[in-house]
Design a protein around this motif. Sequence first.
Motif, PDB file in Angstrom:
ATOM      1  N   GLY A 153      95.425   8.668  45.952  1.00 41.96           N
ATOM      2  CA  GLY A 153      96.671   8.003  45.594  1.00 41.96           C
ATOM      3  C   GLY A 153      97.035   6.906  46.548  1.00 41.96           C
ATOM      4  O   GLY A 153      98.209   6.662  46.857  1.00 41.96           O
ATOM      5  N   ALA A 154      95.996   6.177  47.031  1.00 47.19           N
ATOM      6  CA  ALA A 154      96.142   5.080  48.001  1.00 47.19           C
ATOM      7  C   ALA A 154      96.609   5.567  49.371  1.00 47.19           C
ATOM      8  O   ALA A 154      97.113   4.786  50.176  1.00 47.19           O
ATOM      9  N   MET A 155      96.398   6.855  49.644  1.00 45.38           N
ATOM     10  CA  MET A 155      96.658   7.372  50.991  1.00 45.38           C
ATOM     11  C   MET A 155      95.741   6.682  51.991  1.00 45.38           C
ATOM     12  O   MET A 155      96.095   6.513  53.158  1.00 45.38           O
ATOM     13  N   GLY A 156      94.551   6.272  51.542  1.00 43.72           N
ATOM     14  CA  GLY A 156      93.653   5.544  52.429  1.00 43.72           C
ATOM     15  C   GLY A 156      94.307   4.298  52.969  1.00 43.72           C
ATOM     16  O   GLY A 156      94.226   3.995  54.173  1.00 43.72           O
ATOM     17  N   ALA A 157      94.976   3.557  52.095  1.00 42.87           N
ATOM     18  CA  ALA A 157      95.691   2.351  52.521  1.00 42.87           C
ATOM     19  C   ALA A 157      96.798   2.692  53.502  1.00 42.87           C
ATOM     20  O   ALA A 157      96.983   2.014  54.525  1.00 42.87           O
ATOM     21  N   GLY A 158      97.537   3.767  53.202  1.00 39.47           N
ATOM     22  CA  GLY A 158      98.627   4.165  54.079  1.00 39.47           C
ATOM     23  C   GLY A 158      98.173   4.608  55.451  1.00 39.47           C
ATOM     24  O   GLY A 158      98.834   4.325  56.457  1.00 39.47           O
ATOM     25  N   MET A 159      97.037   5.294  55.513  1.00 36.77           N
ATOM     26  CA  MET A 159      96.527   5.727  56.809  1.00 36.77           C
ATOM     27  C   MET A 159      96.175   4.542  57.696  1.00 36.77           C
ATOM     28  O   MET A 159      96.401   4.555  58.905  1.00 36.77           O
ATOM     29  N   VAL A 160      95.631   3.497  57.095  1.00 39.89           N
ATOM     30  CA  VAL A 160      95.292   2.290  57.852  1.00 39.89           C
ATOM     31  C   VAL A 160      96.559   1.543  58.266  1.00 39.89           C
ATOM     32  O   VAL A 160      96.745   1.185  59.439  1.00 39.89           O
ATOM     33  N   ALA A 161      97.447   1.315  57.313  1.00 40.17           N
ATOM     34  CA  ALA A 161      98.625   0.478  57.564  1.00 40.17           C
ATOM     35  C   ALA A 161      99.649   1.133  58.473  1.00 40.17           C
ATOM     36  O   ALA A 161     100.156   0.511  59.410  1.00 40.17           O
ATOM     37  N   PHE A 162      99.969   2.387  58.210  1.00 44.24           N
ATOM     38  CA  PHE A 162     101.078   3.039  58.915  1.00 44.24           C
ATOM     39  C   PHE A 162     100.651   3.809  60.158  1.00 44.24           C
ATOM     40  O   PHE A 162     101.430   3.963  61.096  1.00 44.24           O
ATOM     41  N   PHE A 163      99.407   4.287  60.168  1.00 40.57           N
ATOM     42  CA  PHE A 163      98.959   5.124  61.281  1.00 40.57           C
ATOM     43  C   PHE A 163      97.855   4.479  62.121  1.00 40.57           C
ATOM     44  O   PHE A 163      97.410   5.067  63.106  1.00 40.57           O
ATOM     45  N   GLY A 164      97.391   3.298  61.712  1.00 42.40           N
ATOM     46  CA  GLY A 164      96.349   2.627  62.480  1.00 42.40           C
ATOM     47  C   GLY A 164      95.033   3.365  62.477  1.00 42.40           C
ATOM     48  O   GLY A 164      94.216   3.216  63.396  1.00 42.40           O
ATOM     49  N   SER A 165      94.812   4.167  61.446  1.00 44.57           N
ATOM     50  CA  SER A 165      93.572   4.951  61.363  1.00 44.57           C
ATOM     51  C   SER A 165      92.425   4.085  60.878  1.00 44.57           C
ATOM     52  O   SER A 165      92.617   3.056  60.226  1.00 44.57           O
ATOM     53  N   ARG A 166      91.235   4.512  61.184  1.00 47.77           N
ATOM     54  CA  ARG A 166      90.053   3.917  60.568  1.00 47.77           C
ATOM     55  C   ARG A 166      89.526   4.870  59.509  1.00 47.77           C
ATOM     56  O   ARG A 166      89.639   6.089  59.654  1.00 47.77           O
ATOM     57  N   LEU A 167      89.010   4.309  58.437  1.00 50.67           N
ATOM     58  CA  LEU A 167      88.413   5.105  57.377  1.00 50.67           C
ATOM     59  C   LEU A 167      86.936   5.255  57.660  1.00 50.67           C
ATOM     60  O   LEU A 167      86.258   4.281  57.968  1.00 50.67           O
ATOM     61  N   GLN A 168      86.425   6.461  57.545  1.00 54.68           N
ATOM     62  CA  GLN A 168      85.031   6.719  57.877  1.00 54.68           C
ATOM     63  C   GLN A 168      84.455   7.720  56.892  1.00 54.68           C
ATOM     64  O   GLN A 168      85.144   8.621  56.422  1.00 54.68           O
ATOM     65  N   MET A 169      83.177   7.540  56.553  1.00 55.42           N
ATOM     66  CA  MET A 169      82.510   8.491  55.664  1.00 55.42           C
ATOM     67  C   MET A 169      82.692   9.906  56.197  1.00 55.42           C
ATOM     68  O   MET A 169      82.564  10.153  57.402  1.00 55.42           O
TER      69      MET A 169
END
Length: 378
Positions: free
Chosen positions: A251-267
């Motif tokens: 549900g676009a949580m991936g986008a939120g993790m990057v934008a709001f928490f500064g997370s990186r997305l990783q396999m």
Amino acid sequence: MKKAVLIPDSFKGTMSSTRVCQLIAERIEKIFPGCAVQSIPVADGGEGSVDAFLTAVGGEKVTRTVTGPWFEKCEGYYGLIDGGVTAVLEMAAAAGLPMVGDHKDPSGTTTYGVGELIADAARSGAKKLVVGLGGSATNDGGCGAAAAAGVKFYNAAGESFVPVGGTLKDIEKIDMSGLDDALKSVEMVTMCDIDNPMYGKTGAAYIFGPQKGADAEMVEFLDQGLRHLAEVIKRDVGVDVAEIPGAGAAGAMGAGMVAFFGSRLQMGIETVLDTVGFDEAIKDADVIFTGEGKIDSQSLRGKVVIGVARRAVKQAKPVIAIVGGADYDVDAAYGEGVTAIFPINRLPQDFSVLKEHSEENLAFAAENVLRTMRMAGM
């Protein structure tokens, strides 16, 4: 054979990763008595991920009362490993699709409880947070989680509110200044195995909305909300998340993790291998067993079997993949480091029949692989 490392994915719909490990370990003890076995069950970031990590490396399961997908109170949890240095979370613990039962409606559900777990884990002293995406009932772009962590969202009247999928269009301003201080000094990694963008025909609403209860009209409505959210994030947060591969996850949580928490997305498999110290674990291993329900062209993009093989080949370790089925286009797996692939199903039967015999079929295949290895003098 003195040591084997077991790191299979689950066989979807039949066996958990933990159960696959148990079955193979039993056959190893039978054929190679006294052989050391290290089991590393793998989960994809969805339900069961925390337990999989705790089974693999030990640690503590922490339970907290948090906000559920319909803003109800529920019991959520996360895991602390590495002596509390690393926290492992799964969004399914507070926003999972099974939690809504027959009340599926991604326009009204929230990730608020996920943010509560994230903030609590950071306050516990963890220096690294591993967050698994998957199995969500939401389409709020992670706004609920961000709100729980101190981010403020304002509407046109200047009122603060917690956005859900159906009210993303009402966001006029995002204020990041209240983000919990504990989150500003932690490393955050988000497990994400899909590459869908935030919105559009291959985005969160169109691809995943229907399984969460959205009809065609709602899908379009949710997609428009995500487009608006992306624009406001770009303006107020300074991050362009729209086309980031994986931004549309959960549900676009991936986008939120990057934008709001500064997370990186990783396999997901890369995250698992790093977190459990896989490279160190296989240094003295004679063989690595992995597997999944079906190995196919999607597997070759870097799912569990290939992710394991790519790491193992660097140490010249043999990798045996025991799988439910193998498609016709998987020869490339050998070039990635897979030594051999063994499908478990013995007879040409329908899956409805085969799934009832999955455990015995896997045990049979594993035992015969091991008998061959013993004959070869391993």
